[in-house]
Scaffold this active site. Structure first.
Site, PDB file in Angstrom:
ATOM      1  N   GLY A 100      18.909  34.998 -10.053  1.00 43.13           N
ATOM      2  CA  GLY A 100      19.833  35.331 -11.131  1.00 43.13           C
ATOM      3  C   GLY A 100      20.196  34.033 -11.804  1.00 43.13           C
ATOM      4  N   HIS A 134      16.213  36.170  -4.373  1.00 41.83           N
ATOM      5  CA  HIS A 134      17.392  36.543  -5.171  1.00 41.83           C
ATOM      6  C   HIS A 134      17.415  35.585  -6.360  1.00 41.83           C
ATOM      7  CE1 HIS A 134      21.700  37.782  -5.789  1.00 41.83           C
ATOM      8  NE2 HIS A 134      21.565  36.717  -6.561  1.00 41.83           N
ATOM      9  N   ASP A 171      29.176  33.781   1.817  1.00 44.71           N
ATOM     10  CA  ASP A 171      27.754  33.812   1.490  1.00 44.71           C
ATOM     11  C   ASP A 171      26.928  32.915   2.383  1.00 44.71           C
ATOM     12  OD1 ASP A 171      27.175  35.641  -0.321  1.00 44.71           O
ATOM     13  OD2 ASP A 171      26.687  34.256  -1.937  1.00 44.71           O
ATOM     14  N   GLU A 210      25.816  43.592  -3.342  1.00 47.65           N
ATOM     15  CA  GLU A 210      26.722  42.751  -2.569  1.00 47.65           C
ATOM     16  C   GLU A 210      28.078  43.417  -2.432  1.00 47.65           C
ATOM     17  OE1 GLU A 210      25.651  39.622  -5.393  1.00 47.65           O
ATOM     18  OE2 GLU A 210      25.503  38.268  -3.703  1.00 47.65           O
ATOM     19  N   ARG A 252      33.825  37.844  -2.360  1.00 48.57           N
ATOM     20  CA  ARG A 252      32.664  37.059  -1.983  1.00 48.57           C
ATOM     21  C   ARG A 252      33.085  35.600  -2.093  1.00 48.57           C
ATOM     22  NH1 ARG A 252      28.210  35.305  -6.013  1.00 48.57           N
ATOM     23  NH2 ARG A 252      26.459  34.774  -4.692  1.00 48.57           N
TER      24      ARG A 252
HETATM   25  P1  ADP Z   1      24.670  35.428 -10.916  1.00 52.15           P
HETATM   26  O1  ADP Z   1      23.843  34.453 -10.144  1.00 52.15           O
HETATM   27  O2  ADP Z   1      25.684  34.741 -11.786  1.00 52.15           O
HETATM   28  O3  ADP Z   1      25.189  36.578 -10.113  1.00 52.15           O
HETATM   29  P2  ADP Z   1      23.002  37.439 -12.132  1.00 52.15           P
HETATM   30  O4  ADP Z   1      22.356  37.888 -10.861  1.00 52.15           O
HETATM   31  O5  ADP Z   1      23.907  38.353 -12.848  1.00 52.15           O
HETATM   32  O6  ADP Z   1      23.668  36.022 -11.991  1.00 52.15           O
HETATM   33  O7  ADP Z   1      21.804  37.047 -13.124  1.00 52.15           O
HETATM   34  C1  ADP Z   1      22.013  36.563 -14.400  1.00 52.15           C
HETATM   35  C2  ADP Z   1      20.631  36.292 -14.983  1.00 52.15           C
HETATM   36  O8  ADP Z   1      19.929  37.527 -15.069  1.00 52.15           O
HETATM   37  C3  ADP Z   1      20.710  35.715 -16.396  1.00 52.15           C
HETATM   38  O9  ADP Z   1      19.786  34.651 -16.528  1.00 52.15           O
HETATM   39  C4  ADP Z   1      20.278  36.900 -17.240  1.00 52.15           C
HETATM   40  O10 ADP Z   1      19.603  36.491 -18.406  1.00 52.15           O
HETATM   41  C5  ADP Z   1      19.328  37.644 -16.340  1.00 52.15           C
HETATM   42  N1  ADP Z   1      19.227  39.022 -16.782  1.00 52.15           N
HETATM   43  C6  ADP Z   1      20.169  39.989 -16.753  1.00 52.15           C
HETATM   44  N2  ADP Z   1      19.717  41.124 -17.359  1.00 52.15           N
HETATM   45  C7  ADP Z   1      18.464  40.846 -17.775  1.00 52.15           C
HETATM   46  C8  ADP Z   1      17.451  41.588 -18.470  1.00 52.15           C
HETATM   47  N3  ADP Z   1      17.681  42.833 -18.846  1.00 52.15           N
HETATM   48  N4  ADP Z   1      16.279  40.969 -18.724  1.00 52.15           N
HETATM   49  C9  ADP Z   1      16.053  39.701 -18.332  1.00 52.15           C
HETATM   50  N5  ADP Z   1      16.956  38.948 -17.692  1.00 52.15           N
HETATM   51  C10 ADP Z   1      18.135  39.503 -17.406  1.00 52.15           C
END
Ligand code: ADP
Length: 371
Positions: free
Chosen positions: A185, A183, A123, A359, A66
């Site tokens: 994260g 999306h 992306d 992804e 990616r």
């Molecule tokens: P990236 O953008 O780096 O791919 P991710 O999609 O892995 O990130 O998301 C990471 C975020 O998701 C972090 O803020 C993490 O705290 C949150 N997260 C992951 N698992 C949980 C969970 N079980 N409960 C709440 N938040 C979560």
């Protein structure tokens, strides 16, 4: 055959999680100060006699990556050549958190698996269907002509996957749906997908625009940018670092960029953590509202990404704030983590779903097709 991911690179508690074919999860904790160490750990785990699925790394036929920013050069996935690598470097200044790390991944693989073909899945490529009035900034037009300054958008691989998958999951025709995909994260973006095509997205020229993110500020008054640079005596590089690496959940809370840590801080009474979570929720809600306007309606809202898939509270607060669109949350259904599910009630005018993103599947199929 195997699935896994490295998390928290750069933090002291970084780890690799591997999901074995029997569903069992193995967590390997190891400090990973940077991405090359993560790649090596992934390769080691693939041939590990206990948890690996390969006898030898020679069994690998191709590797897909990616890559975050492909500028206007790439509107689809490509086989990586020295020329492509050069162009990824050229796009680095537009994605300073990502393109250099993506390149490290590519080079780490080159060193270990020298003759294996590699594919870059960009992306930014999949948002190339946006109309000009959505991707142009109201700047002097010459800046677009000279430097291709415009909105690109990111997380395209994820938005493409979840907007298609949700239609399959609901059994509806993708060419007749108004979908907003959120999306969220560590990085986060919303996209408006009209009849199968992305028509707007919240990230811009770089991945710093839009939502409040783990360490990125998202939307910001341009006047504030020059004001801060003047007052704090910051160079452009320092300012870039401030809005990319020191802002967002981390910057406002002063605690962490990780939503789980923010949640724990709120439980122990931290007001700044609570403030930034409210800001986070509000910003997602505002973008969904804006995209409903962009498409003159919305049929489906999808949550995905680490927070979107796993945080019922944040999802719940966003959906409750969208009752003017006719969205009604099913509280019980919303109590879910990492599973495909409808989380709105039967009589909700908008169908709200959780769709875990995949992804890797998209990257693997593009890679297979190209090599
Ligand atoms: P990236 O953008 O780096 O791919 P991710 O999609 O892995 O990130 O998301 C990471 C975020 O998701 C972090 O803020 C993490 O705290 C949150 N997260 C992951 N698992 C949980 C969970 N079980 N409960 C709440 N938040 C979560």
């Amino acid at each position: 055959m195997a699935q896994g991911g490295v998390e928290k690179i750069g933090l002291p508690d970084s780890f690799l999680q591997v999901k074995l074919p029997n569903g069992e999860k193995v967590k390997i904790e190891k400090p990973m100060p940077e991405h090359t160490v993560g790649i090596q750990l992934i390769l080691d785990s693939l041939v590990d006699p206990k948890i690996g699925c390969l006898k030898d790394l020679k069994e690998i036929n191709a590797v897909g990556h990616r890559v975050v920013h492909g500028g206007e050069k790439f509107n689809q996935s490509v086989v990586i050549t020295p020329e492509v690598k050069k162009q990824i470097i050229e796009c680095s200044e537009l994605a300073p958190l990502h393109n250099p790390a993506n390149l490290k991944g590519i080079e780490a693989i080159e060193k270990t698996l020298s003759r294996v073909p590699q594919v870059a899945v960009f992306d930014s490529a999949l948002q190339q269907t946006m109309p000009d009035y959505a991707y142009m900034y109201a700047l002097p037009y010459e800046l677009y002509q000279k430097y291709a300054i415009r909105r690109y958008g990111f997380h395209g691989t994820s938005h493409r996957y979840v907007s298609a998958r949700v239609c399959e999951f609901l059994g509806v025709d993708p060419s007749k749906q108004k979908i907003v995909t959120a999306h969220i994260g560590n990085g986060g973006s919303c996209a408006a997908v009209l009849n199968g095509k992305s028509v707007d997205t919240s990230m811009g020229l770089t991945p710093v625009e839009g939502l409040v993110m783990g360490t990125r500020a998202g939307d910001l008054d341009l006047g504030a940018a020059t004001f801060i640079m003047d007052k704090e005596g910051l160079s452009t590089a320092e300012f870039n670092n401030l809005v990319n690496k020191k802002s967002g959940l981390l910057g406002v809370s002063g605690v962490s960029n990780d939503a789980r840590d923010i949640d724990a801080a709120i439980k122990s009474g931290n007001k700044r953590a609570e403030l930034v979570r409210n800001m986070f929720i509000y910003r997602v809600k505002k973008y969904i509202g804006a995209y409903a306007a962009a498409m003159n309606g919305v049929d489906i809202i999808v949550f995905t990404g680490g927070i979107g898939e796993n945080d019922p509270f944040i999802r719940g607060e966003v959906v409750k704030g969208l009752s003017f669109l006719g969205a009604k949350l099913d509280e019980q259904a919303n109590n879910v983590r990492g599973e495909e599910r409808v989380i709105s009630t039967k009589d909700s005018k908008v169908t709200v779903c959780v769709i875990p993103t995949d992804e890797e599947l998209m990257i693997a199929s593009d890679t297979q097709a190209l090599v």
